[in-house]
Design a protein around this motif. Sequence first.
Motif, short mmCIF file in Angstrom:
data_model
loop_
_atom_site.label_atom_id
_atom_site.label_comp_id
_atom_site.label_asym_id
_atom_site.label_seq_id
_atom_site.Cartn_x
_atom_site.Cartn_y
_atom_site.Cartn_z
N LEU A 66 51.49 52.85 80.80
CA LEU A 66 51.78 53.59 82.02
C LEU A 66 52.08 55.06 81.73
N HIS A 67 51.74 55.89 82.69
CA HIS A 67 51.98 57.34 82.57
C HIS A 67 52.73 57.82 83.81
N LEU A 68 53.84 58.49 83.59
CA LEU A 68 54.53 59.22 84.66
C LEU A 68 54.01 60.65 84.63
N VAL A 69 53.25 61.01 85.63
CA VAL A 69 52.61 62.32 85.69
C VAL A 69 53.27 63.14 86.79
N ILE A 70 53.62 64.37 86.47
CA ILE A 70 54.34 65.24 87.40
C ILE A 70 53.63 66.58 87.50
N HIS A 71 53.37 66.99 88.73
CA HIS A 71 52.87 68.35 88.97
C HIS A 71 53.96 69.09 89.73
N LEU A 72 54.46 70.19 89.16
CA LEU A 72 55.62 70.88 89.71
C LEU A 72 55.28 71.81 90.86
N ALA A 73 54.01 72.03 91.13
CA ALA A 73 53.58 72.88 92.24
C ALA A 73 54.22 74.26 92.14
N ARG A 74 54.56 74.87 93.26
CA ARG A 74 55.03 76.25 93.24
C ARG A 74 56.51 76.36 92.88
N ALA A 75 57.34 75.43 93.35
CA ALA A 75 58.78 75.61 93.23
C ALA A 75 59.48 74.43 92.56
N GLY A 76 58.73 73.62 91.81
CA GLY A 76 59.34 72.48 91.14
C GLY A 76 59.88 72.83 89.76
N TRP A 77 60.78 72.00 89.28
CA TRP A 77 61.34 72.20 87.95
C TRP A 77 61.93 70.90 87.42
N VAL A 78 62.19 70.87 86.11
CA VAL A 78 62.83 69.73 85.47
C VAL A 78 64.18 70.18 84.94
N PRO A 95 67.19 69.60 96.97
CA PRO A 95 66.01 69.83 96.14
C PRO A 95 65.61 68.64 95.27
N LEU A 96 66.49 67.64 95.10
CA LEU A 96 66.20 66.54 94.19
C LEU A 96 65.04 65.69 94.71
N ALA A 97 64.03 65.49 93.87
CA ALA A 97 62.87 64.67 94.24
C ALA A 97 62.81 63.37 93.44
N LEU A 98 63.18 63.43 92.16
CA LEU A 98 63.09 62.26 91.29
C LEU A 98 64.16 62.35 90.22
N ARG A 99 64.80 61.21 89.92
CA ARG A 99 65.78 61.17 88.83
C ARG A 99 65.41 60.06 87.86
N VAL A 100 65.41 60.39 86.58
CA VAL A 100 65.18 59.40 85.52
C VAL A 100 66.44 59.36 84.66
N GLU A 114 62.68 70.41 93.57
CA GLU A 114 61.76 71.35 94.22
C GLU A 114 62.53 72.18 95.24
N ALA A 115 62.57 73.47 95.03
CA ALA A 115 63.26 74.37 95.94
C ALA A 115 62.38 74.71 97.14
N GLY A 116 63.01 75.25 98.17
CA GLY A 116 62.26 75.73 99.32
C GLY A 116 61.95 74.64 100.33
N THR A 117 61.31 75.06 101.41
CA THR A 117 60.99 74.13 102.49
C THR A 117 59.58 73.55 102.39
N GLN A 118 58.70 74.25 101.67
CA GLN A 118 57.34 73.73 101.48
C GLN A 118 57.34 72.78 100.29
N LYS A 119 57.09 71.52 100.57
CA LYS A 119 57.18 70.49 99.54
C LYS A 119 55.78 70.08 99.06
N HIS A 120 55.42 70.53 97.86
CA HIS A 120 54.11 70.22 97.31
C HIS A 120 54.20 69.52 95.95
N LEU A 121 55.42 69.31 95.45
CA LEU A 121 55.58 68.62 94.18
C LEU A 121 54.95 67.23 94.27
N ALA A 122 54.34 66.77 93.18
CA ALA A 122 53.63 65.50 93.19
C ALA A 122 54.01 64.66 91.98
N VAL A 123 54.28 63.38 92.22
CA VAL A 123 54.65 62.43 91.17
C VAL A 123 53.69 61.24 91.24
#
Length: 288
Positions: A66-78, A95-100, A114-123
């Motif tokens: 299995l692969h956990l793949v994350i695209h942070l888009a414009r305002a995402g971070w780890v 801002p919290l989208a995913l916790r491991v 992911e900060a901001g109101t536009q949510k484009h982060l992808a998991v």
Amino acid sequence: MPELPEVESLTRFLAGHAVGQDIDRVYPVAVNALKTYEPPVTALEGRQFDEVTRHGKFLDLRTGELHLVIHLARAGWVRWSDALPGTPPRPGKGPLALRVRFAGPEGAGFDVTEAGTQKHLAVYVVRDPRDVPGIARLGPDPLSGGFTLAAFTGLLDGERRQIKGVLRDQTVIAGIGNAYSDEILHAARMSPFKLAARLSEEEVVRLHLAIGTTLTEAVEHSRGLPLRNLKAEKKSGLRVHGRKGEPCPVCGDTIREVSFSDSALQYCPTCQTGGKPLADRRMSKLLK
């Protein structure tokens, strides 16, 4: 927006901190960020991450098949923590989208935010990274051994778009975004509006060298930094991007900006356009 150098730094950090850890719980806090549902993210629980790699701007944490793949888009971070709370996070407007969270007395782990109101982060949780559409369409990695001058020349063959857009196109070259395309073009002494098809052989050589040098230097600039410092350090290493009105560090001319509907580019007229300012693309074409 995190680009190749920042994602490479995240990859190296997580490879040193997450690999070999037992995954205790995975909390999908922002359901809208989940782009796959089978296998579920909870299928990662009880496993260990074996490897962390990067595909362009995509993070890939592998655990077995299995692969956990994350695209942070414009305002995402780890964000890494040596001691995450033991109680489940509450879904909400934060801002919290995913916790491991990893097993162990301290409960180390990381949050994907992911900060901001536009949510484009992808998991994604997939069995093959190529099942992620964005990865399947990626062009070559500019830091790979296969990104030779001949290969780059082939990518530009017949390309009739402006070179700024070509550099940002992930299907042509993986990992370069708005910031580093500005930096690369400044290093190559090239107008962002120059048509790729009209580049001379010497300009192609110069641009290929600028891509490798700029990205390699950016990766080295961030090596060993804590994740919380990476964004600030990214800006400190940029010469033109985000520096409208400041003097060019090469020639001293004033750095100019061209604004678009949702972004902007910065450049030095003396270094890149023969001293001619570029018109705002919302109103007119390149000044002649």
